[in-house]
Design a protein around this motif. Sequence first.
Motif, PDB file in Angstrom:
ATOM      1  N   GLN A  32      74.875  23.455 -46.840  1.00  0.00           N
ATOM      2  CA  GLN A  32      73.845  23.020 -48.025  1.00  0.00           C
ATOM      3  C   GLN A  32      73.411  24.191 -48.726  1.00  0.00           C
ATOM      4  O   GLN A  32      72.904  25.254 -48.140  1.00  0.00           O
ATOM      5  CB  GLN A  32      72.747  22.227 -47.434  1.00  0.00           C
ATOM      6  CG  GLN A  32      71.996  21.447 -48.613  1.00  0.00           C
ATOM      7  CD  GLN A  32      71.488  20.217 -48.328  1.00  0.00           C
ATOM      8  OE1 GLN A  32      70.048  20.435 -47.473  1.00  0.00           O
ATOM      9  NE2 GLN A  32      71.775  19.191 -48.070  1.00  0.00           N
ATOM     10  N   ILE A  33      73.780  24.223 -49.889  1.00  0.00           N
ATOM     11  CA  ILE A  33      73.437  25.312 -50.827  1.00  0.00           C
ATOM     12  C   ILE A  33      72.451  25.254 -51.970  1.00  0.00           C
ATOM     13  O   ILE A  33      72.346  24.074 -52.582  1.00  0.00           O
ATOM     14  CB  ILE A  33      74.881  25.805 -51.574  1.00  0.00           C
ATOM     15  CG1 ILE A  33      75.946  26.095 -50.773  1.00  0.00           C
ATOM     16  CG2 ILE A  33      74.630  27.240 -52.558  1.00  0.00           C
ATOM     17  CD1 ILE A  33      77.288  25.821 -51.185  1.00  0.00           C
ATOM     18  N   VAL A  70      72.972  29.980 -49.335  1.00  0.00           N
ATOM     19  CA  VAL A  70      73.062  29.070 -48.205  1.00  0.00           C
ATOM     20  C   VAL A  70      71.683  28.582 -47.716  1.00  0.00           C
ATOM     21  O   VAL A  70      70.833  29.387 -47.312  1.00  0.00           O
ATOM     22  CB  VAL A  70      73.858  29.575 -46.925  1.00  0.00           C
ATOM     23  CG1 VAL A  70      73.640  28.421 -45.782  1.00  0.00           C
ATOM     24  CG2 VAL A  70      75.371  29.750 -47.460  1.00  0.00           C
ATOM     25  N   GLU A  71      71.285  27.143 -47.854  1.00  0.00           N
ATOM     26  CA  GLU A  71      70.048  26.779 -47.417  1.00  0.00           C
ATOM     27  C   GLU A  71      69.984  26.451 -45.837  1.00  0.00           C
ATOM     28  O   GLU A  71      69.132  26.841 -45.114  1.00  0.00           O
ATOM     29  CB  GLU A  71      69.617  25.559 -48.161  1.00  0.00           C
ATOM     30  CG  GLU A  71      68.303  25.088 -47.980  1.00  0.00           C
ATOM     31  CD  GLU A  71      67.248  25.432 -49.080  1.00  0.00           C
ATOM     32  OE1 GLU A  71      66.040  24.741 -49.206  1.00  0.00           O
ATOM     33  OE2 GLU A  71      67.557  26.600 -49.868  1.00  0.00           O
ATOM     34  N   ILE A 111      83.476  26.969 -48.855  1.00  0.00           N
ATOM     35  CA  ILE A 111      82.542  27.874 -49.214  1.00  0.00           C
ATOM     36  C   ILE A 111      83.153  29.241 -48.948  1.00  0.00           C
ATOM     37  O   ILE A 111      83.815  29.552 -48.078  1.00  0.00           O
ATOM     38  CB  ILE A 111      81.482  27.615 -48.456  1.00  0.00           C
ATOM     39  CG1 ILE A 111      80.755  26.201 -48.534  1.00  0.00           C
ATOM     40  CG2 ILE A 111      80.339  28.676 -48.693  1.00  0.00           C
ATOM     41  CD1 ILE A 111      80.402  25.857 -49.839  1.00  0.00           C
TER      42      ILE A 111
END
Length: 329
Positions: A32-33, A70-71, A111
């Motif tokens: 998740q970004i 990147v989260e 990614i």
Amino acid sequence: MARIVRFHQHGGPEVLRIEDIDLPPPRPGEVQIRVKALGLNRAEALLRAGSYIETPPLPSGLGLEAAGIVETVGEGVKDFAPGDAVSVIPPQSMVRWPAYGELVTYPARLIVKHPSSLDWQTAAAIWMQYLTAYGALIDIAKLSSGDAVVITAASSSVGLAALQIANKIGATAIAVTRTSVKKQALLDAGAAQVVVLAEEDLAARLSEIAGPQGVRVVLDAIGGPIFEPLTAAMSKGGILIEYGGLSPEPTPFPLAAVLGKTLTLRGYLVHEITGTPEKLEVAKAFILEGLETGTLRPIIDRSFAFNQIVEAHRYLESNEQFGKIIVTV
């Protein structure tokens, strides 16, 4: 909650809405970004209008390119960690993996940690244009030093990427554009020659440039009546790669040229590269090396804010841009 762009009906740019959506955490193998910038592509306008190769259930998200931080990473992801600066390889389905949002989720295989020297806008402008041009020119056509290649719609992001890739390997790039407005900019961007459709006879001008041997490779995004003069200027055994369809007019089949010169007319989608892991890795290495050395340099035409997504799509459809349109988030 995150702000996400969606559309509930097909239509013009005005159907795009920014909505607050509660996104689930990434699943195993996903990343998740937190998005910093988006790259806009004509395919997104086609999906929104209902004329793309993919038909979405409504409401639908959209978007093929993003760059950000990147989260969170899902279970099993080892190559990425929160805080990494990354960009997104265009997925085969932007309905399944839409990019237009403050927070987006993608499979880790799509990614890339981009070079640290790139700013967010440049990082969001990489993969669609260079993978498309690379797949056509290098993987399929085997373009090499000494070849000449004709590139139509040359002021588009893919057209400019093709100019740079041709120059990177020592080929001669011949740009085709509608009017003379962008002629000097194309020469500055690396075109050896520029042909202006509104002012010149395409077949005669290409024959003058290429000589009796003709042009072996043509990269076309237009179709329509342009097919006949393009094939007339091609060499025996040449290849024309069609990756678009911008012309609203019918595309004639140039039977005499195809038979007489044993030409190959080849449809092409970037999915041929992104959907084949081995080819994708080779393409990524080629592009990243070009970015590091400066032989590949994304050209940004204009930037819009996230809340200007409708205005950005209007500009996307104007055909005025020279290079990539970016939305900052």
